[in-house]
Scaffold this motif. Structure first.
Motif, PDB file in Angstrom:
ATOM      1  N   ARG A 164       0.838  -1.198   0.000  1.00  0.00           N
ATOM      2  CA  ARG A 164       0.000   0.000   0.000  1.00  0.00           C
ATOM      3  C   ARG A 164       0.871   1.246   0.000  1.00  0.00           C
ATOM      4  N   ARG A 165       0.601   2.169  -0.913  1.00  0.00           N
ATOM      5  CA  ARG A 165       1.350   3.411  -0.985  1.00  0.00           C
ATOM      6  C   ARG A 165       0.808   4.410   0.023  1.00  0.00           C
ATOM      7  N   LEU A 166       1.573   5.504   0.192  1.00  0.00           N
ATOM      8  CA  LEU A 166       1.107   6.574   1.059  1.00  0.00           C
ATOM      9  C   LEU A 166      -0.198   7.137   0.513  1.00  0.00           C
ATOM     10  N   THR A 167      -1.044   7.606   1.417  1.00  0.00           N
ATOM     11  CA  THR A 167      -2.305   8.193   0.984  1.00  0.00           C
ATOM     12  C   THR A 167      -2.051   9.483   0.231  1.00  0.00           C
ATOM     13  N   ILE A 168      -3.018   9.855  -0.606  1.00  0.00           N
ATOM     14  CA  ILE A 168      -2.880  11.098  -1.365  1.00  0.00           C
ATOM     15  C   ILE A 168      -2.767  12.285  -0.411  1.00  0.00           C
ATOM     16  N   ARG A 169      -3.527  12.238   0.675  1.00  0.00           N
ATOM     17  CA  ARG A 169      -3.487  13.340   1.637  1.00  0.00           C
ATOM     18  C   ARG A 169      -2.088  13.491   2.226  1.00  0.00           C
TER      19      ARG A 169
ATOM     20  N   ILE B  86       8.582  27.050  10.927  1.00  0.00           N
ATOM     21  CA  ILE B  86       7.761  27.393   9.758  1.00  0.00           C
ATOM     22  C   ILE B  86       7.354  26.132   8.998  1.00  0.00           C
ATOM     23  N   GLY B  87       8.320  25.180   8.834  1.00  0.00           N
ATOM     24  CA  GLY B  87       7.992  23.931   8.146  1.00  0.00           C
ATOM     25  C   GLY B  87       6.947  23.122   8.893  1.00  0.00           C
ATOM     26  N   GLY B  88       7.038  23.086  10.242  1.00  0.00           N
ATOM     27  CA  GLY B  88       6.038  22.355  11.031  1.00  0.00           C
ATOM     28  C   GLY B  88       4.656  22.952  10.900  1.00  0.00           C
ATOM     29  N   ILE B  89       4.593  24.286  11.022  1.00  0.00           N
ATOM     30  CA  ILE B  89       3.296  24.957  10.867  1.00  0.00           C
ATOM     31  C   ILE B  89       2.754  24.742   9.456  1.00  0.00           C
ATOM     32  N   GLY B  90       3.647  24.822   8.447  1.00  0.00           N
ATOM     33  CA  GLY B  90       3.215  24.582   7.073  1.00  0.00           C
ATOM     34  C   GLY B  90       2.711  23.177   6.860  1.00  0.00           C
ATOM     35  N   GLY B  91       3.363  22.193   7.527  1.00  0.00           N
ATOM     36  CA  GLY B  91       2.900  20.809   7.404  1.00  0.00           C
ATOM     37  C   GLY B  91       1.515  20.613   7.988  1.00  0.00           C
ATOM     38  N   ILE B  92       1.273  21.221   9.163  1.00  0.00           N
ATOM     39  CA  ILE B  92      -0.053  21.088   9.801  1.00  0.00           C
ATOM     40  C   ILE B  92      -1.129  21.741   8.931  1.00  0.00           C
ATOM     41  N   VAL B  93      -0.834  22.946   8.464  1.00  0.00           N
ATOM     42  CA  VAL B  93      -1.802  23.633   7.601  1.00  0.00           C
ATOM     43  C   VAL B  93      -2.026  22.841   6.316  1.00  0.00           C
ATOM     44  N   SER B  94      -0.941  22.289   5.752  1.00  0.00           N
ATOM     45  CA  SER B  94      -1.067  21.506   4.521  1.00  0.00           C
ATOM     46  C   SER B  94      -1.924  20.274   4.736  1.00  0.00           C
ATOM     47  N   TRP B  95      -1.794  19.626   5.908  1.00  0.00           N
ATOM     48  CA  TRP B  95      -2.583  18.428   6.215  1.00  0.00           C
ATOM     49  C   TRP B  95      -4.077  18.737   6.190  1.00  0.00           C
TER      50      TRP B  95
ATOM     51  N   VAL C 141      -5.536  21.436   4.806  1.00  0.00           N
ATOM     52  CA  VAL C 141      -5.941  21.914   3.478  1.00  0.00           C
ATOM     53  C   VAL C 141      -6.123  20.738   2.522  1.00  0.00           C
ATOM     54  N   ALA C 142      -5.163  19.779   2.566  1.00  0.00           N
ATOM     55  CA  ALA C 142      -5.285  18.609   1.701  1.00  0.00           C
ATOM     56  C   ALA C 142      -6.524  17.798   2.045  1.00  0.00           C
ATOM     57  N   GLY C 143      -6.817  17.657   3.346  1.00  0.00           N
ATOM     58  CA  GLY C 143      -8.029  16.935   3.746  1.00  0.00           C
ATOM     59  C   GLY C 143      -9.285  17.608   3.244  1.00  0.00           C
ATOM     60  N   ARG C 144      -9.296  18.945   3.297  1.00  0.00           N
ATOM     61  CA  ARG C 144     -10.454  19.683   2.797  1.00  0.00           C
ATOM     62  C   ARG C 144     -10.612  19.502   1.293  1.00  0.00           C
ATOM     63  N   LEU C 145      -9.492  19.520   0.574  1.00  0.00           N
ATOM     64  CA  LEU C 145      -9.563  19.369  -0.874  1.00  0.00           C
ATOM     65  C   LEU C 145     -10.005  17.965  -1.280  1.00  0.00           C
ATOM     66  N   LEU C 146      -9.610  16.965  -0.483  1.00  0.00           N
ATOM     67  CA  LEU C 146      -9.910  15.578  -0.842  1.00  0.00           C
ATOM     68  C   LEU C 146     -11.232  15.077  -0.265  1.00  0.00           C
ATOM     69  N   GLN C 147     -11.935  15.906   0.503  1.00  0.00           N
ATOM     70  CA  GLN C 147     -13.204  15.487   1.091  1.00  0.00           C
ATOM     71  C   GLN C 147     -14.198  14.993   0.031  1.00  0.00           C
TER      72      GLN C 147
END
Length: 371
Positions: free
Chosen positions: A6-11, A82-91, A93-99
């Motif tokens: 199984r590959r990593l999820t798209i999110r 900054i990278g940590g905050i960006g990762g959390i926000v990206s998580w 945002v990606a979840g919202r886009l993939l809903q």
């Protein structure tokens, strides 16, 4: 399932991609600033503590090298934050886009030939994912219309055919009571048999169409249905010298009585028709862990691949030796009725030849029979 890892999820992949871009952008900016500071000619620095105005000597700046080291000390942790905050926000945002994609998957999971009215409700802007959802909804509209049209046609055609077939049977019965030459009598008898066969296939088609409708569920004692089904094939059992063994627990299931009766009759008749002269039939109804009806019969050896096709309408494996008593609709109807009642149907070839058919009902269907 293909067995591939199984590959990593798209999110997660989107999150990692966004975070990597943030880190690369931030790292590139820091590298640019560092390079500018490194190539700037020397300045006359004022020696003193950092930060300015403190009484503690946290970091003393005496020259350009001290400034570069301080730049690295301050900028690298800032880049990590900054990278940590960006990762959390990206998580998120990606979840919202993939809903919408999760909604599409959930809707597809619920779909079957009895539940084609589900649709995907996607909110938000009209983007590519919205286009996918609209396309899937349009496909479901076409599938529902096709299934509804097929079921309605089958039901209407079967219903309309019953009346003329009944009239033909009555006329042939009247004709058979009259004296005729032997050849004419044989022809009338064959016609009468053919009409009976056409009536049976019409009734089976009507039951297949009815399998998609709502069920009027009532308690049904399976042991009584097995006894009734054996009574209907009693003459065939004697004529073919078939041995029957029954083991019946006293339980009932909840379902539509006519359809469940047809299920049992078709299983028993299938075991008779596809048996060998002098063969055996083993019928069992067990209550634990779930209500389970099994019918095993002798017969020619078949493969698992052949057994898997027996629930297809009009599918018969031994047409060459068939006596015309079957149309390949028996197990198709059993599958339809089982699905309508939330039961599972399993077809397993027996080692010595023949077939084991098992119908397992849901956990909520089991209860003791009431006297």
């Amino acid at each position: 399932m293909t067995g591939q890892p199984r590959r990593l999820t798209i999110r997660l992949r989107l999150t990692l991609t966004y975070t990597a871009l943030i880190l690369l952008t931030g790292g590139a900016m820091l590298a640019t600033v560092f390079a500018v500071l490194a190539i700037v000619p020397g300045y006359a620095f004022t020696a003193g503590p950092f930060p300015y105005g403190t009484t503690h000597d946290l970091y003393t700046i005496n020259g350009r090298d001290d400034v570069l080291r301080l730049f690295l000390i301050v900028s690298l942790p800032a880049l990590v934050v900054i990278g940590g905050i960006g990762g959390i926000v990206s998580w998120f945002v990606a979840g919202r886009l993939l809903q919408p994609l999760r909604q599409i998957a959930a809707t597809a999971e619920r779909l079957d030939d009895r539940n084609l009215d589900a649709r995907i409700a996607v909110d938000g802007p009209h983007d590519e994912i919205r286009d996918v959802a609209d396309t899937v909804n349009a496909m479901l509209d076409r599938l529902e219309a096709s299934f509804t049209s097929r079921s309605r046609f089958t039901a209407n055609a079967s219903h309309e055919l019953r009346t003329p077939l009944a009239s033909m049977k009555t006329m042939l019965q009247v004709a058979l009571r009259t004296e005729h030459p032997p050849e004419t009598a044989r022809t009338l008898d064959r016609l009468h048999t053919t009409v009976d066969q056409m009536t049976s296939i019409t009734a089976a088609l009507l039951e297949l169409a009815r399998g998609d409708s709502d069920l009027a569920a009532r308690p049904v004692a399976l042991r009584n249905e097995v006894a009734s089904a054996l009574h209907t094939v009693d003459a065939e059992l004697v004529a073919r010298r078939l041995r029957v063994t029954v083991r019946l627990d006293d339980v009932v299931v909840t379902g539509e009585p006519v359809l469940l009766r047809q299920l049992v009759v078709n299983l028993v008749r299938n075991a008779v028709v596809h048996n060998v002269p002098g063969g055996a039939i083993d019928i069992a109804v067990t209550a634990q862990p779930r209500v389970r009806l099994t019918v095993a019969n002798d017969g020619r050896a078949i493969t698992s691949a052949e057994a898997a096709t027996l629930t297809e309408p009009f599918r018969r494996l031994d047409r060459a030796r068939s006596d015309g008593s079957g149309f390949g609709l028996g197990l198709a109807l059993v599958q339809k009725v089982a699905t309508a009642h939330g039961a599972t149907l399993e077809l397993t070839p027996r080692d010595g030849g023949g077939l084991l058919v098992a119908v397992t009902f849901g956990a909520g269907d089991q209860r003791n029979a009431v006297d």
